[in-house]
Design a protein around this motif. Structure first.
Motif, PDB file in Angstrom:
ATOM      1  N   LEU A  95      -1.784   4.220  -1.121  1.00 26.54           N
ATOM      2  CA  LEU A  95      -3.087   3.912  -0.531  1.00 26.54           C
ATOM      3  C   LEU A  95      -2.988   4.014   0.992  1.00 26.54           C
ATOM      4  N   ARG A 124       0.813  -1.215   0.000  1.00 24.43           N
ATOM      5  CA  ARG A 124       0.000   0.000   0.000  1.00 24.43           C
ATOM      6  C   ARG A 124       0.843   1.261   0.000  1.00 24.43           C
ATOM      7  N   ASN A 143       1.464   2.513  -3.921  1.00 22.55           N
ATOM      8  CA  ASN A 143       0.483   3.357  -4.627  1.00 22.55           C
ATOM      9  C   ASN A 143      -0.133   4.409  -3.694  1.00 22.55           C
ATOM     10  N   LEU A 179      -7.898   2.730  -8.315  1.00 22.57           N
ATOM     11  CA  LEU A 179      -7.980   2.905  -9.770  1.00 22.57           C
ATOM     12  C   LEU A 179      -7.699   4.347 -10.171  1.00 22.57           C
ATOM     13  N   GLY A 180      -7.461   5.197  -9.163  1.00 26.53           N
ATOM     14  CA  GLY A 180      -7.137   6.587  -9.461  1.00 26.53           C
ATOM     15  C   GLY A 180      -8.316   7.537  -9.333  1.00 26.53           C
ATOM     16  N   ALA A 230      -8.404  -3.591 -13.087  1.00 26.38           N
ATOM     17  CA  ALA A 230      -7.119  -2.933 -12.853  1.00 26.38           C
ATOM     18  C   ALA A 230      -6.344  -2.754 -14.159  1.00 26.38           C
ATOM     19  N   GLY A 259     -12.578   2.599 -14.382  1.00 26.08           N
ATOM     20  CA  GLY A 259     -11.267   3.251 -14.381  1.00 26.08           C
ATOM     21  C   GLY A 259     -11.016   4.113 -15.611  1.00 26.08           C
ATOM     22  N   GLU A 291      -3.414  10.197  -8.212  1.00 19.23           N
ATOM     23  CA  GLU A 291      -4.327   9.550  -9.153  1.00 19.23           C
ATOM     24  C   GLU A 291      -3.557   8.927 -10.318  1.00 19.23           C
ATOM     25  N   MET A 304      -3.926  -2.393  -8.574  1.00 15.82           N
ATOM     26  CA  MET A 304      -3.913  -3.194  -7.352  1.00 15.82           C
ATOM     27  C   MET A 304      -5.102  -4.158  -7.331  1.00 15.82           C
ATOM     28  N   ARG A 336      -1.579   5.894  -9.126  1.00 14.55           N
ATOM     29  CA  ARG A 336      -2.447   4.730  -8.936  1.00 14.55           C
ATOM     30  C   ARG A 336      -2.943   4.180 -10.268  1.00 14.55           C
ATOM     31  N   ARG A 337      -3.033   5.033 -11.275  1.00 12.26           N
ATOM     32  CA  ARG A 337      -3.375   4.513 -12.595  1.00 12.26           C
ATOM     33  C   ARG A 337      -2.261   3.614 -13.115  1.00 12.26           C
ATOM     34  N   VAL A 365      -7.030   0.426 -16.965  1.00 17.53           N
ATOM     35  CA  VAL A 365      -6.451   1.774 -16.971  1.00 17.53           C
ATOM     36  C   VAL A 365      -4.995   1.758 -17.455  1.00 17.53           C
TER      37      VAL A 365
END
Lengths: 249, 270
Positions: free
Chosen positions: A53, A48, A51, B168-169, A159, A106, A79, A87, A82-83, A162
């Motif tokens: 999180l 985590r 990304n 996912l952003g 996942a 996504g 953002e 995950m 994470r794209r 994206v």
């Protein structure tokens, strides 16, 4: 070997407690990089962190750096980070939408797409996640009607939609039956051709079946890191060896 | 027979007796309204305006729903926004305080809300007896129901689902509009229907804020509105059979509408 993610002296603390202790680790591109360790050893926190999180959990502090593609992760928009770093979670967690809407979620966040483009992305992602043939006739059906294994492959498709370069998986098969687990393991091996996989598991057999590299984590410390064969056949650390043998026999 | 079996048996008998007693009261009330309502109602009442002693109920039926609609337009956006703030922007800490506020708001006697509506909306803001004054007063009463139920449905969105969206952003606004609100949709609809059925049956607050109109209101302010509960209240006090029939017909229409709303909300919950 190219490292796509690098941890440099990275630590995580909760008040006085050390959760991750001075992690130095490299994640190699287009390989299955496994983080192996018992429950509560900090595996999920490690994942985590990559990304960001972890920022959703209040009360944690961090030190050190993590680099993704040679750029500090804090220099990315979260953002966008994470794209690029997808995950998949321990429990399949599809949205209470249709199968199509789950995968389309996504891409809709990140790009303005025509219906045809969106449909193509959804189809391609489902094919990549080895789910398309099973669901192609009921894309409008609720995702919650799928079996656990199908839901988890849907989450993988979601996942992938994206277009990430890294796919992180937090014990993705621990809630699944053996048949569904084998399907996902086969899929992981196939996915590494195009993506970098970071896999978390406490299952030594699973690590042995699909890993290229293994990092053994214990009490927030990486005790050993190397190629899968070297760690499994010739562990240098006593605790690693105990963990491996306890589980293997 | 042992004491325990006897105890069990007597508890059962008492339980059944209480349930039957409550059922009888309910059937007596609802049955009485339906019976009298069916005998009293005339098709002409549904298509003519009236003044509680003659004519029909069209102005009161339409007026009731206009008032309820105004109340909903006021309370749903406000309640949903407030619920999103509480759940999504870390106001959960103040949950206890907010709960006390909403509890107080629900327990304010409707005549007191009516008085507030009269003093503030009718007089102070100069709305006069009107759709806006009556509707907002109803909306204030509806607000805690909308807020509470929406808040509960929002906080029931599983953490794993929120994390999926974020991983996912999704930005926070994406999370709210694309995940949280769709998940809470049923709760919002259910609470809206509940608020509508409560609002339709209110009288006291409207006495102070809506007034009465022998036809339909012509504007949002300074134009009085008719409503069904007024017909019940006023009609039953009139010494004429037709007034009583109008009152019973109003009660019947209200009960049928409220039951249908409850039925719809159960159907949505399913």
């Amino acid at each position: 070997m190219d490292a796509i993610i690098r941890f440099k002296n990275y630590s995580v603390y909760a008040k006085k407690k050390v959760i991750l202790d001075n992690i130095n680790l490299e994640i190699y591109e287009n390989n299955v990089n496994t983080v192996l360790g018992p429950s509560g050893s900090g595996k999920s926190t490690l994942l985590r962190s990559i990304n960001r999180l972890i920022e959703l959990t209040p009360g944690l502090s961090y030190s050190g750096e993590i680099y993704f593609k040679d750029k500090n992760i804090f220099d990315y928009q979260p953002e966008e980070l994470r794209r690029q770093i997808g995950m998949v979670f321990q429990q399949p967690n599809p949205f209470n939408f249709s199968i199509f809407e789950n995968v389309a979620f996504g891409p809709r966040l990140h790009w303005k797409l025509s219906n045809a483009e969106l449909e193509k992305i959804v189809k391609d992602s489902l094919i990549e996640a080895a789910l398309y043939d099973e669901v192609k006739d009921d894309l409008k059906k609720s995702a919650l009607r799928l079996s656990g294994g199908q839901q988890q492959r849907l989450c993988i498709a979601r996942a992938l939609a994206v277009k990430p370069s890294v796919l992180m998986m937090d014990e993705p098969t621990s809630s699944l039956d053996p048949v569904a687990r084998t399907k996902i393991e086969d899929l992981i091996v196939k996915l590494k051709e195009k993506y970098t996989v970071v896999l978390i598991t406490h299952d030594v057999r699973q690590a042995a079946r699909i890993s290229d590299f293994i990092a053994f984590i214990y009490n927030g410390k990486i005790l050993e890191h190397g190629s899968a064969e070297s760690i499994l056949e010739n562990p240098k650390n006593r605790i690693t060896e105990e963990f491996l043998t306890d589980r293997l026999r | 027979m042992s004491i325990r079996i006897l105890k069990d048996l007597s508890f059962r008998i008492i339980g059944y007796a209480i349930i039957i007693f409550i059922m009888i009261i309910l059937i007596y009330i609802v049955g009485g309204i339906v019976f009298n309502g069916v005998l009293s109602i005339r098709p002409s009442m549904l298509i003519e305006n009236g003044d509680t002693t003659s004519g029909g109920l069209l102005n009161a039926i339409v007026g009731t729903w206009m008032l309820v609609g105004t109340g909903i337009l006021f309370s749903v956006p406000l309640g949903v926004f407030a619920a999103v703030f509480i759940v999504e922007y870390g106001w959960m800490r103040y949950n206890q305080i907010i709960r006390i506020f909403t509890d107080i708001l629900t327990s304010i006697p409707s005549i007191v809300l009516g008085l507030f509506g009269y003093l503030f909306l009718v007089i102070q803001l100069g709305f006069g007896y009107s759709l806006l004054a009556g509707g907002i007063t109803l909306g204030i009463m509806m607000l805690p129901y909308i807020l509470r139920i929406t808040e509960i449905s929002l906080s029931e969105v599983p953490r794993s689902v929120r994390e999926a969206a974020i991983s996912l952003g999704a930005r926070r606004t994406d999370l709210i509009f694309r995940v949280m609100l769709p998940y809470a949709k049923n709760g919002i609809i259910t609470s809206t229907i509940l608020a509508m059925s409560i609002g339709a049956g209110e009288t006291a607050q409207l006495l102070y804020t809506a007034g009465w109109n022998n036809s339909l209101p012509v504007s949002f302010i300074k134009s009085q509105v008719a409503y069904l509960t007024y017909v019940i209240w006023a009609g039953i006090n009139q010494p004429s059979l037709y007034s009583h029939q109008l009152a019973f017909a109003s009660a019947f229409i209200l009960i049928v509408s409220v039951f249908s709303l409850i039925f719809i909300s159960k159907f949505i919950k399913r």
